[in-house]
Design a protein around this motif. Structure first.
Motif, PDB file in Angstrom:
ATOM      1  N   GLY A 309       0.773  -1.207  -0.001  1.00 25.98           N
ATOM      2  CA  GLY A 309      -0.014   0.137   0.133  1.00 25.98           C
ATOM      3  C   GLY A 309       0.754   1.328  -0.017  1.00 25.98           C
ATOM      4  O   GLY A 309       0.339   2.188  -0.280  1.00 25.98           O
ATOM      5  N   ARG A 310       2.145   1.079   0.193  1.00 20.59           N
ATOM      6  CA  ARG A 310       2.789   2.427   0.153  1.00 20.59           C
ATOM      7  C   ARG A 310       3.247   2.852  -1.172  1.00 20.59           C
ATOM      8  O   ARG A 310       3.627   3.868  -1.392  1.00 20.59           O
ATOM      9  N   PHE A 311       3.265   1.787  -2.242  1.00 23.55           N
ATOM     10  CA  PHE A 311       3.768   2.138  -3.510  1.00 23.55           C
ATOM     11  C   PHE A 311       2.526   1.663  -4.429  1.00 23.55           C
ATOM     12  O   PHE A 311       2.528   0.664  -4.924  1.00 23.55           O
ATOM     13  N   GLN A 312       1.432   2.506  -4.266  1.00 24.20           N
ATOM     14  CA  GLN A 312       0.344   2.041  -5.312  1.00 24.20           C
ATOM     15  C   GLN A 312       0.500   2.304  -6.505  1.00 24.20           C
ATOM     16  O   GLN A 312      -0.291   3.317  -7.208  1.00 24.20           O
ATOM     17  N   LYS A 313       1.409   2.061  -7.227  1.00 25.43           N
ATOM     18  CA  LYS A 313       1.687   2.154  -8.747  1.00 25.43           C
ATOM     19  C   LYS A 313       1.569   1.100  -9.521  1.00 25.43           C
ATOM     20  O   LYS A 313       2.047  -0.072  -9.085  1.00 25.43           O
ATOM     21  N   LEU A 314       1.110   1.057 -10.472  1.00 24.47           N
ATOM     22  CA  LEU A 314       0.787  -0.173 -11.272  1.00 24.47           C
ATOM     23  C   LEU A 314       1.918  -0.744 -11.940  1.00 24.47           C
ATOM     24  O   LEU A 314       2.047  -1.961 -11.824  1.00 24.47           O
ATOM     25  N   ILE A 315       3.031   0.128 -12.249  1.00 21.86           N
ATOM     26  CA  ILE A 315       4.020  -0.530 -12.779  1.00 21.86           C
ATOM     27  C   ILE A 315       5.031  -1.319 -11.691  1.00 21.86           C
ATOM     28  O   ILE A 315       5.670  -2.238 -12.273  1.00 21.86           O
ATOM     29  N   TYR A 316       4.996  -0.879 -10.552  1.00 24.59           N
ATOM     30  CA  TYR A 316       5.432  -1.726  -9.503  1.00 24.59           C
ATOM     31  C   TYR A 316       5.007  -3.223  -9.452  1.00 24.59           C
ATOM     32  O   TYR A 316       5.556  -4.221  -9.460  1.00 24.59           O
ATOM     33  N   ALA A 317       3.531  -3.105  -9.423  1.00 23.03           N
ATOM     34  CA  ALA A 317       2.782  -4.504  -9.602  1.00 23.03           C
ATOM     35  C   ALA A 317       3.170  -5.380 -10.667  1.00 23.03           C
ATOM     36  O   ALA A 317       3.488  -6.488 -10.503  1.00 23.03           O
ATOM     37  N   GLN A 318       3.282  -4.636 -11.905  1.00 23.92           N
ATOM     38  CA  GLN A 318       3.463  -5.411 -13.144  1.00 23.92           C
ATOM     39  C   GLN A 318       5.010  -5.796 -13.056  1.00 23.92           C
ATOM     40  O   GLN A 318       5.267  -7.094 -13.583  1.00 23.92           O
ATOM     41  N   THR A 319       5.940  -5.090 -12.587  1.00 24.43           N
ATOM     42  CA  THR A 319       7.304  -5.560 -12.651  1.00 24.43           C
ATOM     43  C   THR A 319       7.544  -6.638 -11.677  1.00 24.43           C
ATOM     44  O   THR A 319       8.213  -7.899 -12.021  1.00 24.43           O
ATOM     45  N   MET A 320       6.746  -6.672 -10.700  1.00 27.12           N
ATOM     46  CA  MET A 320       7.357  -7.821  -9.581  1.00 27.12           C
ATOM     47  C   MET A 320       6.396  -9.103 -10.157  1.00 27.12           C
ATOM     48  O   MET A 320       6.874 -10.100 -10.006  1.00 27.12           O
ATOM     49  N   MET A 321       5.211  -9.015 -10.655  1.00 26.53           N
ATOM     50  CA  MET A 321       4.598 -10.095 -11.488  1.00 26.53           C
ATOM     51  C   MET A 321       5.373 -10.600 -12.760  1.00 26.53           C
ATOM     52  O   MET A 321       5.146 -11.887 -13.058  1.00 26.53           O
ATOM     53  N   SER A 322       6.340 -10.068 -13.366  1.00 22.73           N
ATOM     54  CA  SER A 322       7.027 -10.446 -14.402  1.00 22.73           C
ATOM     55  C   SER A 322       8.080 -11.311 -13.711  1.00 22.73           C
ATOM     56  O   SER A 322       8.636 -12.292 -14.697  1.00 22.73           O
ATOM     57  N   GLY A 323       8.557 -11.504 -12.537  1.00 21.96           N
ATOM     58  CA  GLY A 323       9.356 -12.231 -11.864  1.00 21.96           C
ATOM     59  C   GLY A 323      10.668 -11.771 -11.676  1.00 21.96           C
ATOM     60  O   GLY A 323      11.687 -12.232 -11.130  1.00 21.96           O
ATOM     61  N   VAL A 324      10.621 -10.539 -12.474  1.00 21.08           N
ATOM     62  CA  VAL A 324      12.260 -10.037 -12.444  1.00 21.08           C
ATOM     63  C   VAL A 324      12.673  -9.702 -11.013  1.00 21.08           C
ATOM     64  O   VAL A 324      13.907  -9.761 -10.853  1.00 21.08           O
ATOM     65  N   THR A 325      12.022  -9.254 -10.143  1.00 26.63           N
ATOM     66  CA  THR A 325      12.415  -8.880  -8.878  1.00 26.63           C
ATOM     67  C   THR A 325      12.384 -10.244  -7.919  1.00 26.63           C
ATOM     68  O   THR A 325      13.134 -10.131  -6.627  1.00 26.63           O
ATOM     69  N   THR A 326      12.049 -11.369  -8.500  1.00 28.33           N
ATOM     70  CA  THR A 326      12.298 -12.507  -7.584  1.00 28.33           C
ATOM     71  C   THR A 326      13.758 -12.949  -7.240  1.00 28.33           C
ATOM     72  O   THR A 326      14.042 -12.999  -6.005  1.00 28.33           O
ATOM     73  N   PRO A 327      14.576 -12.891  -8.341  1.00 33.33           N
ATOM     74  CA  PRO A 327      16.141 -13.378  -7.948  1.00 33.33           C
ATOM     75  C   PRO A 327      16.459 -12.075  -7.120  1.00 33.33           C
ATOM     76  O   PRO A 327      17.682 -12.248  -6.213  1.00 33.33           O
ATOM     77  N   ILE A 328      16.266 -10.749  -7.364  1.00 36.08           N
ATOM     78  CA  ILE A 328      16.736  -9.735  -6.425  1.00 36.08           C
ATOM     79  C   ILE A 328      16.358  -9.779  -4.893  1.00 36.08           C
ATOM     80  O   ILE A 328      17.446  -9.588  -4.019  1.00 36.08           O
TER      81      ILE A 328
END
Ligand SMILES: [Zn+2]
Length: 338
Positions: A309-328
């Motif tokens: 809820g601190r970062f209610q921006k669509l691009i953040y949600a989309q980027t996380m769901m792409s899996g690219v942040t998983t290894p990070i």
């Protein structure tokens, strides 16, 4: 994350990291944020943001599915052009019924609510919210035979909140939490349970939301204890009793489970094995990651994507769901298991 999305890296990386899809984790969905110190704000998103995410997922052809279907997809491991997303909500807040459900209904989105009967029946409370209420009121907090914190200023209050979260989570045993909290409530004139009366669904409300086939009710233990801090017998008992109570009230045994707190410090291999032996089809953690075919042997330790809820921006949600942040978030690993 913004850079990853705008450079197109997230879209191309999706094939490699995104796997079969993701399970989204939410807590509260409400138009106003009720965290007086702002410290529990991350647990809350607005219904408008929820709708924005759903519309974006639909626009890119994502399949919105239930937890039953997640288990089926993972078992068959079939990759399709369409990735899936399952929406889950933890703890059974009544805004799930009042504010999230209308959005799910409007767009025919399946969702799962993980309910802990102890919250409904007052055996335990959303203690992190009660701690926040105490700190708002108090200038100074002293735990009998324990630490003390000054909280005269907003700065001190925020620091005290984080220190008390650590104290409640890691110093106190799970069975000590409620007596200490009740004592502090008495000293500071805060009703211990107001939050739960006001914020958690009643059994009637759980039955009401559950009457829609879009809804799955999952188990979340009875007392919302950190399972890693309990004996194996107590873990099994917490899982079994929560399923018994939900079955008794709703007429069907819950098939899916979420570990309270769900981090590596609260749920690991032992807990996943017990959840499997208790007969649950799946178990979700709060560890960050997308779902892969490799999870077929690890259906009781599925990672999720927390929509913060601190970062209610669509691009953040989309980027996380792409899996690219998983290894990070996981020391380079693409597939997160117990
Ligand atoms: Zn929870």
């Amino acid at each position: 994350m913004r850079l990853a999305w705008h450079t197109g890296f997230a879209t191309t990386a999706r094939d490699h990291f995104g796997g079969l899809g993701s399970v989204i984790m939410l807590h509260r969905v409400r138009p106003d944020c009720i965290s007086p110190l702002g410290v529990t704000r991350s647990l809350s998103i607005t219904p408008a943001f929820l709708e924005q995410i759903i519309l974006a997922l639909k626009a890119e052809g994502t399949e919105l599915i239930s937890m039953d279907e997640v288990v089926e997809h993972v078992k068959t491991g079939k990759r399709s052009d369409r990735r899936f997303v399952a929406v889950t909500l933890d703890d059974g807040y009544n805004d799930n019924l009042n504010h999230a459900y209308p959005v799910f209904q409007k767009h025919s989105v399946p969702f799962t609510v993980y309910v802990a009967p102890g919250f409904i029946e007052g055996a335990t409370v959303l203690w992190w919210e009660v701690v926040e209420s105490i700190i708002v009121k108090a200038d100074h907090i002293k735990i009998p035979n324990g630490p003390e914190w000054r909280c005269g200023t907003l700065f001190q209050k925020r620091a005290a909140f984080h220190a008390m979260m650590r104290y409640f989570s890691y110093t106190l045993t799970e069975l000590e939490q409620m007596p200490v909290l009740r004592h502090l409530c008495e000293v500071h004139g805060v009703v211990c349970g107001v939050a739960q009366d006001r914020d958690v669904m009643s059994w009637n409300e759980v039955r009401q939301i559950n009457s829609d086939p879009l809804c799955t009710i999952g188990a979340h233990t009875v007392h919302h204890y950190n399972l890693k801090k309990l004996t194996a017998d107590m873990v099994a008992q917490e899982m079994q009793l929560s399923a018994d109570m939900l079955e008794d009230k709703l007429g069907a045994r819950p098939q899916h489970f979420a570990y309270p707190y769900g981090s590596a410090k609260a749920a690991a291999r032992r807990e996943a094995e017990i959840a499997a032996s208790e007969g649950f089809l799946s178990g979700v953690t709060t560890r960050h990651g997308t779902i892969h075919a490799e999870h077929r042997n690890n259906l009781h330790a599925l990672p999720r994507i927390s929509i913060n809820g601190r970062f209610q921006k669509l691009i953040y949600a989309q980027t996380m769901m792409s899996g690219v942040t998983t290894p990070i978030a996981n020391a380079g690993r693409r597939v997160i298991q117990a």
